[in-house]
Design a protein around this motif. Structure first.
Motif, PDB file in Angstrom:
ATOM      1  N   GLY A   1      83.462  75.344  89.394  1.00 35.14           N
ATOM      2  CA  GLY A   1      82.304  76.189  89.681  1.00 35.14           C
ATOM      3  C   GLY A   1      81.343  75.592  90.688  1.00 35.14           C
ATOM      4  O   GLY A   1      80.497  76.285  91.237  1.00 35.14           O
ATOM      5  N   ASP A   2      81.463  74.300  90.909  1.00 38.11           N
ATOM      6  CA  ASP A   2      80.573  73.639  91.863  1.00 38.11           C
ATOM      7  C   ASP A   2      80.783  74.147  93.276  1.00 38.11           C
ATOM      8  O   ASP A   2      81.855  74.589  93.642  1.00 38.11           O
ATOM      9  N   ARG A   3      79.724  74.024  94.027  1.00 38.43           N
ATOM     10  CA  ARG A   3      79.805  74.437  95.409  1.00 38.43           C
ATOM     11  C   ARG A   3      80.001  73.209  96.293  1.00 38.43           C
ATOM     12  O   ARG A   3      79.339  72.190  96.098  1.00 38.43           O
ATOM     13  N   LEU A   4      80.865  73.336  97.253  1.00 42.17           N
ATOM     14  CA  LEU A   4      81.087  72.231  98.181  1.00 42.17           C
ATOM     15  C   LEU A   4      79.988  72.237  99.237  1.00 42.17           C
ATOM     16  O   LEU A   4      79.370  73.267  99.492  1.00 42.17           O
ATOM     17  N   PRO A   5      79.767  71.093  99.857  1.00 45.00           N
ATOM     18  CA  PRO A   5      78.819  71.065 100.976  1.00 45.00           C
ATOM     19  C   PRO A   5      79.336  71.997 102.069  1.00 45.00           C
ATOM     20  O   PRO A   5      80.530  72.281 102.107  1.00 45.00           O
TER      21      PRO A   5
ATOM     22  N   GLY B   1      79.557  80.284 100.648  1.00 48.67           N
ATOM     23  CA  GLY B   1      79.927  78.878 100.545  1.00 48.67           C
ATOM     24  C   GLY B   1      81.304  78.740  99.944  1.00 48.67           C
ATOM     25  O   GLY B   1      81.971  79.733  99.667  1.00 48.67           O
ATOM     26  N   THR B   2      81.718  77.506  99.750  1.00 53.51           N
ATOM     27  CA  THR B   2      83.025  77.255  99.160  1.00 53.51           C
ATOM     28  C   THR B   2      82.827  76.650  97.776  1.00 53.51           C
ATOM     29  O   THR B   2      82.045  75.719  97.614  1.00 53.51           O
ATOM     30  N   TYR B   3      83.549  77.174  96.807  1.00 50.11           N
ATOM     31  CA  TYR B   3      83.372  76.749  95.436  1.00 50.11           C
ATOM     32  C   TYR B   3      84.681  76.257  94.822  1.00 50.11           C
ATOM     33  O   TYR B   3      85.757  76.672  95.243  1.00 50.11           O
ATOM     34  N   VAL B   4      84.546  75.377  93.852  1.00 50.00           N
ATOM     35  CA  VAL B   4      85.718  74.965  93.089  1.00 50.00           C
ATOM     36  C   VAL B   4      85.974  76.074  92.085  1.00 50.00           C
ATOM     37  O   VAL B   4      85.049  76.535  91.426  1.00 50.00           O
ATOM     38  N   THR B   5      87.215  76.521  91.975  1.00 48.58           N
ATOM     39  CA  THR B   5      87.512  77.599  91.045  1.00 48.58           C
ATOM     40  C   THR B   5      87.395  77.109  89.613  1.00 48.58           C
ATOM     41  O   THR B   5      87.195  75.924  89.356  1.00 48.58           O
ATOM     42  N   SER B   6      87.547  78.025  88.703  1.00 48.29           N
ATOM     43  CA  SER B   6      87.474  77.679  87.284  1.00 48.29           C
ATOM     44  C   SER B   6      88.591  76.724  86.908  1.00 48.29           C
ATOM     45  O   SER B   6      88.537  76.048  85.906  1.00 48.29           O
TER      46      SER B   6
END
Lengths: 223, 223
Positions: free
Chosen positions: B23-27, B63-68
């Motif tokens: 769920g985190d967002r990448l820089p 933005g770009t996010y880590v999926t679940s």
DNA sequence: CAATTCTATTGGTCGGATGTTTGTTTTCGC
DNA sequence: GCGAAAACAAACATCCGACCAATAGAATTG
């Protein structure tokens, strides 16, 4: 759909349709990008994506080729994904392994060759209670992989290999070492080889169920 | 190793290490590319690759996010790969399914809910001998997926779903239709639901073994 | 509260400089 | 003249940086 995704789909379709067969070489980036109607940069993104899942093999200065597409390569792709799912649901993965590995062992019992038995014995012989964790993990992966291979179904082998990850294995074996349970685990391995050598499918199956369940149980406590 | 591959590994490691969680967002691309020491173009290749295997979720303008990173996403990745292996070793894939599905059914027998039973019945009820192939395939996929889901192990579900491909399924059902065997197949499906409803794990397991073996046998002849 | 503008971010393209591989041609030694 | 080694050329992927477009979300304004 994004241009890049379209390109991925198109390349994929070219392979499925047979226009591109295993081992074939793709047109140069420039040419292919024109054919698919997108820029080289975007095409490269598509190619990169297909490269990590082992569909394409890019050889710098040479060209881009379709890989053999052997199921074996599926394992690498699977491992990549499973690695990321660490800690999440290790137990669920073990549950799947507990289904597949005994079945693989039963299949292997009827088909395994003398060479494969020898390889299994050699794998067990190389270690003892005072072997380092790293070597233990290596042995363990090899041992289970050999059984999967003996089952003679490359997809089964791939899924099983793919489901294994060094990360989890390392943690498990560290625990086994701490619990001074290395000997017992090795004894189980030897028992499995013996059953396979006698062609006793039922026993091999049962032993593997017990073996994996044991580790699973230990893991359940540890978490 | 190429810069792009390094970037892929680094991002992967960031996730494994916990630096980046689900769920985190990448820089932003620009920032991340500087941090990892490569150009934005190359980074984009890496991100695309990770997007294909459902590790990253790129939202344009956001933005770009880590999926679940849910195991479910593993299925999509697996399907993508399996699709490419068409015709190669369909039978081997079936062999794996013949191991997993009966086991899944046995697990499901003890856990399945009334709602899930109802969903299974509804799935079967919607079709008959004169249903089109497309709808039949859809039903079939749903039916087997429901059972896998009822087994309550998301990895098992994922692997099973991933191993299924519409392409093969379509071919099988075209054959079943031609052989006027739709009724028999549906009867088998109903029998399976009944066994699950009664919580009869052994029977459910056996029925699924029979069911899949039947299709497997048909397929073996057809090839 | 709604419409509008602003800003941050990814999507996509292009062209050029660079490094690698492969195969060919040339050169050299015999 | 023949064979091997070395130099060369062509083909190709690698990587970069700059550019503009499209989009989502936030801030601003009415």
């Amino acid at each position: 759909m994004a241009v890049t995704d379209e390109a991925i789909t198109k390349i994929k379709d070219m392979i499925i349709s047979g226009e591109l067969a295993a081992g074939d070489r793709l047109p140069p980036e420039k040419e292919l990008s024109e054919k698919l109607g997108l820029s080289r940069s975007s095409l490269r993104e598509a190619v990169k994506a297909l490269e990590i899942i082992r569909v394409l093999d890019v050889r710098r200065g040479d060209g881009t080729y379709v890989t053999s597409l052997e199921p074996k390569l599926l394992a690498e792709a699977l491992t990549f994904i499973v690695d990321l799912h660490q800690d999440k649901s290790i137990l669920e993965i073990f549950e799947v392994r507990r289904i597949l590995e005994p079945a693989a062992a039963a299949m292997a019992a009827g088909r395994i060759t003398a060479e494969q038995i020898a390889a299994l014995r050699a794998s067990v012989a190389g270690i003892s209670a005072d072997t380092g964790v790293e070597a233990l993990v290596e042995h363990d992966l090899l041992f289970h992989s050999l059984i999967a291979t003996a089952a003679n179904n490359s997809y089964l082998t791939s899924v099983l290999d793919g489901l294994n990850s060094n990360t989890v294995r390392a943690r498990v074996w560290r625990g086994i070492t701490q619990d001074a349970a290395v000997d017992r685990t090795l004894t189980e391995h030897i028992g499995i080889v013996d059953a396979l050598a006698r062609g006793d499918a039922e026993l091999a199956k049962a032993l593997l169920t017990v073996h994996i369940s044991g580790v699973e149980h230990w893991l359940r406590q540890a978490l």
